[in-house]
Every structure is written in structure tokens, then in C-alpha cells.
Design a protein around this motif. Sequence first.
Motif, PDB file in Angstrom:
ATOM      1  N   PRO A   1     144.722 -39.312   9.876  1.00  0.00           N
ATOM      2  CA  PRO A   1     143.492 -40.088   9.962  1.00  0.00           C
ATOM      3  C   PRO A   1     142.632 -39.848   8.731  1.00  0.00           C
ATOM      4  O   PRO A   1     142.576 -38.745   8.208  1.00  0.00           O
ATOM      5  N   ALA A   2     141.957 -40.857   8.338  1.00  0.00           N
ATOM      6  CA  ALA A   2     141.125 -40.760   7.146  1.00  0.00           C
ATOM      7  C   ALA A   2     139.894 -39.904   7.402  1.00  0.00           C
ATOM      8  O   ALA A   2     139.440 -39.776   8.520  1.00  0.00           O
TER       9      ALA A   2
ATOM     10  N   TYR B   1     146.876 -31.743  15.888  1.00  0.00           N
ATOM     11  CA  TYR B   1     146.714 -31.601  17.335  1.00  0.00           C
ATOM     12  C   TYR B   1     146.565 -30.147  17.773  1.00  0.00           C
ATOM     13  O   TYR B   1     145.896 -29.864  18.759  1.00  0.00           O
ATOM     14  N   SER B   2     147.149 -29.225  17.042  1.00  0.00           N
ATOM     15  CA  SER B   2     146.925 -27.817  17.421  1.00  0.00           C
ATOM     16  C   SER B   2     145.455 -27.451  17.242  1.00  0.00           C
ATOM     17  O   SER B   2     144.872 -26.753  18.074  1.00  0.00           O
ATOM     18  N   ASP B   3     144.831 -27.960  16.165  1.00  0.00           N
ATOM     19  CA  ASP B   3     143.397 -27.685  15.976  1.00  0.00           C
ATOM     20  C   ASP B   3     142.557 -28.337  17.071  1.00  0.00           C
ATOM     21  O   ASP B   3     141.604 -27.736  17.589  1.00  0.00           O
ATOM     22  N   GLU B   4     142.898 -29.564  17.414  1.00  0.00           N
ATOM     23  CA  GLU B   4     142.145 -30.259  18.458  1.00  0.00           C
ATOM     24  C   GLU B   4     142.275 -29.550  19.811  1.00  0.00           C
ATOM     25  O   GLU B   4     141.322 -29.448  20.567  1.00  0.00           O
ATOM     26  N   ILE B   5     143.476 -29.080  20.095  1.00  0.00           N
ATOM     27  CA  ILE B   5     143.716 -28.389  21.377  1.00  0.00           C
ATOM     28  C   ILE B   5     142.926 -27.087  21.429  1.00  0.00           C
ATOM     29  O   ILE B   5     142.279 -26.768  22.428  1.00  0.00           O
ATOM     30  N   LEU B   6     142.965 -26.326  20.342  1.00  0.00           N
ATOM     31  CA  LEU B   6     142.247 -25.045  20.326  1.00  0.00           C
ATOM     32  C   LEU B   6     140.738 -25.270  20.439  1.00  0.00           C
ATOM     33  O   LEU B   6     140.037 -24.520  21.125  1.00  0.00           O
TER      34      LEU B   6
ATOM     35  N   ASP C   1     145.168 -38.082  25.718  1.00  0.00           N
ATOM     36  CA  ASP C   1     144.082 -38.886  25.133  1.00  0.00           C
ATOM     37  C   ASP C   1     144.516 -39.493  23.805  1.00  0.00           C
ATOM     38  O   ASP C   1     144.162 -40.626  23.488  1.00  0.00           O
ATOM     39  N   ALA C   2     145.275 -38.731  23.028  1.00  0.00           N
ATOM     40  CA  ALA C   2     145.732 -39.242  21.728  1.00  0.00           C
ATOM     41  C   ALA C   2     146.665 -40.426  21.915  1.00  0.00           C
ATOM     42  O   ALA C   2     146.600 -41.398  21.164  1.00  0.00           O
ATOM     43  N   VAL C   3     147.516 -40.355  22.915  1.00  0.00           N
ATOM     44  CA  VAL C   3     148.408 -41.491  23.188  1.00  0.00           C
ATOM     45  C   VAL C   3     147.571 -42.726  23.529  1.00  0.00           C
ATOM     46  O   VAL C   3     147.817 -43.827  23.034  1.00  0.00           O
TER      47      VAL C   3
ATOM     48  N   ASP D   1     138.550 -41.364  13.923  1.00  0.00           N
ATOM     49  CA  ASP D   1     137.139 -41.095  14.199  1.00  0.00           C
ATOM     50  C   ASP D   1     136.940 -40.416  15.551  1.00  0.00           C
ATOM     51  O   ASP D   1     135.907 -39.822  15.805  1.00  0.00           O
ATOM     52  N   TRP D   2     137.953 -40.524  16.402  1.00  0.00           N
ATOM     53  CA  TRP D   2     137.833 -39.936  17.736  1.00  0.00           C
ATOM     54  C   TRP D   2     138.208 -38.457  17.748  1.00  0.00           C
ATOM     55  O   TRP D   2     138.049 -37.790  18.766  1.00  0.00           O
ATOM     56  N   LEU D   3     138.702 -37.945  16.640  1.00  0.00           N
ATOM     57  CA  LEU D   3     139.070 -36.524  16.619  1.00  0.00           C
ATOM     58  C   LEU D   3     137.809 -35.660  16.648  1.00  0.00           C
ATOM     59  O   LEU D   3     136.798 -36.001  16.053  1.00  0.00           O
TER      60      LEU D   3
END
Length: 379
Positions: free
Chosen positions: A12-13, A279-284, A316-318, A341-343
Motif C-alpha cells: 500500500p502506498a 500483516y505481522s505488524d498490524e496483528i501485533l 478484515d484484510a480480505v 489507508d485502512w492499515l
Amino acid sequence: MRRRARHGARLPAQRRGPGPREALHRDGHRGGATPGRGPRAQQEGGGAGSRGAGTDRTSSRIRGNVRRGGVGRTQGAVLPSAAGAGWCRIIQRSGAFEGRTYVSQLPELEVLRKDLERDVVGKRVKEVLVHAAKLGSRHVSESGFVKALAGQRISAVSRRGVHLLFELEEGHALVVRLGASGALSRETASEKAGPHTRLIATFTTGGSLHYVDPGEGGELAVLPMAEIATLPAVSSAGIDPLAETFTWRAFGEELVRRGGPLKRLLVDPTFVVGLGDLYSDEILWAAGLSGRRPAASLSSQEMRRLYRALLEVLHDAVKQRTADGLPPVEEEDFEESEQGDWLKVWARETQPCLRCRQPIHHDEIVEGLHAYQCRNCQT
Ligand SMILES: [Zn+2]
């Protein structure tokens, strides 16, 4: 020449307000990005109400690409890399992260699978053209591969870890492991091969499937379904959270058995398949846990939190990728998009944490592994 609506697994940008220039380079922008135009920047700088407007614009831009290309979103596809299947192509900044790295991204692969399922199931392969594709060891020649695929009807598109399986007749499957920079696209039957087209399969009912990869690492093979489980990347694969049901207790026990820092565990494809840096960062972040935390130090409550975060972030990512479309592969399309932008934390360095408002940092948290995280609320 028409513009292709090929989508890929680019990261993602960066969409943030005026911030450090190096952040733009990290994400591969060539200096052409417009800081602060994304919905996130508007939301933070422009107050209430701007989010919706930005989101609408994103959608129309993506739809616009589809119209220009004359093809649907389902034509885009991205593929995983060799080592556990990379998805998003991340262009990192200097230092330890210099150059391009590729990480596994399970949600994008699953969205791609669903798109392909809608698009090609029931179709019969007419002609097969292969050029400089890496073929599985089973195929001693390109002609053998072509013979195994031509004339076959696709009955399903499934996934085994990071491998996409186009299920064929007589218990065989076309197995595609996308290269790190690879893409699958649906094209017209007359669409010509480009310089990096590795495979074209036309269908008897019209249209074709192109596999394009300017890099290396992707692999194609036609195999008996029974043999797929013996592929090294499949037999060593860990949990597939989008395909398997598992309890938090089983997850926690495996976490403790393996030990070590959480960040390292989460990006290990033999523990969980298809999680990259993003995704590992988002999960943590969602779990409120630092990537430095040793697995053995987690309380049962923290294990449950990590387990829930793992499932929620991926599902959610799916949903997001299904709604927005996969990130575009083409550089110019990528720069126009407002993907990501949703991250919540990834690529948000220096921005305030959405939970505690302290700045997000991007640190080397374990040797060789960086993470975006909040030092304040991820403990
Ligand atoms: Zn925080």
C-alpha cells in the motif's frame, strides 16, 4: 496501447500528511507521490467528514482503472514469492532494508483465488504458450507441460498455502506459485505476449489467462493433486488462518513450543503461512503486543489477544481487498491508488498511534527484522 488493469501485490502506498521524505522512497514512490492527499491525511488534518469523501474517490479511481483497461478487477492477480510466497512487494528504505524485499501476504492471495474462481472455473483450456517459465521438476520439457494442460477443463481454483491450484480433470492440477513480482491477468484471446509473459492459456469459450513476471522465483507445474502435499513449501507450511480452524490454546502451545520474539514467529511460514512484515505488524498492534516480546512470556490472556488479532486482521484484510481490489502492479497505477489507508500501523512512522496518540516508530526490533509499532501501547 490500452492501459492494463492488472493488479498486483504491491505494498500500500504511503498516504500521510507532509512527513519524512524517506518514507516515500521506502514505498517505492519515485518522488511523484502527493503527500497528504489520501483519506488518512485528510482525516487527520482535515477533520470530520473527510474520510468518506476520500474513500469515495479511491473507489472511483479504482473503478476508473477498470474502465480504462476494459477489464474487471478479477483480471488482476498477484503472486507469492518463492520463500514461503511473497505477496506485497515492499520497497524499503536505505540501510538494512535497502532494496526490494517481498513478503508473504495471505489475504491478497485469498482474494486473488476467489477472483479467479469466479472467472475461470468451468472453462476449458484451448492453447498453451510457455516462454521462459520455471517449470516444476516433473516436467522435463515445455512440450510435456503444454500437453498436460491443453484441452483440460478447470473445475475449481483452490489454494494450498501460497500455491494456487487450478484443478483439472483426472485428479490433476495446474499449480502456480507466483514469483515475487508476478501477476496473473485475464485478457482477450488475442492479447499478445509482452517481454515478461511466461504463460498464456487461451480458453475455448474466449479470453485467456496470462502469467507475467519480470522477476524470477515463480513456478508452474501440472501435478496429481495427491503430490501437492509433498511439495516442500506445502509440507513444511504452518497454520493457514484463512483455511483452517484452530483454537487459541493450540495456537498458544505452538507459540511457546517454538519460543523467541513474536515478530520473528509471525513471519515464519512454518508457523503461520503467508504473513509478511505488513500483516505481522498490524496483528501485533491490534494485540497491543511488542514484536520483541518472547513468546514464553505471554500470559494466557495475551495469547488469546494475539490469536484474536491474527484472525481479525486477516479476515478484515480480505474484506478490504475484496472491496478495493488488489493493489495495482503497474508503478503508475500504484502511485495513483490510495491502497492501504485502512492499515492501522504499517507505514505510519511518526504519525500518532490511533490508540494512544504517541508516535509510531519503525525500528529494528529483532536482528534483521524491522517493525512499525507503538512503543507506548505495544508492550
Ligand atoms: Zn499506541
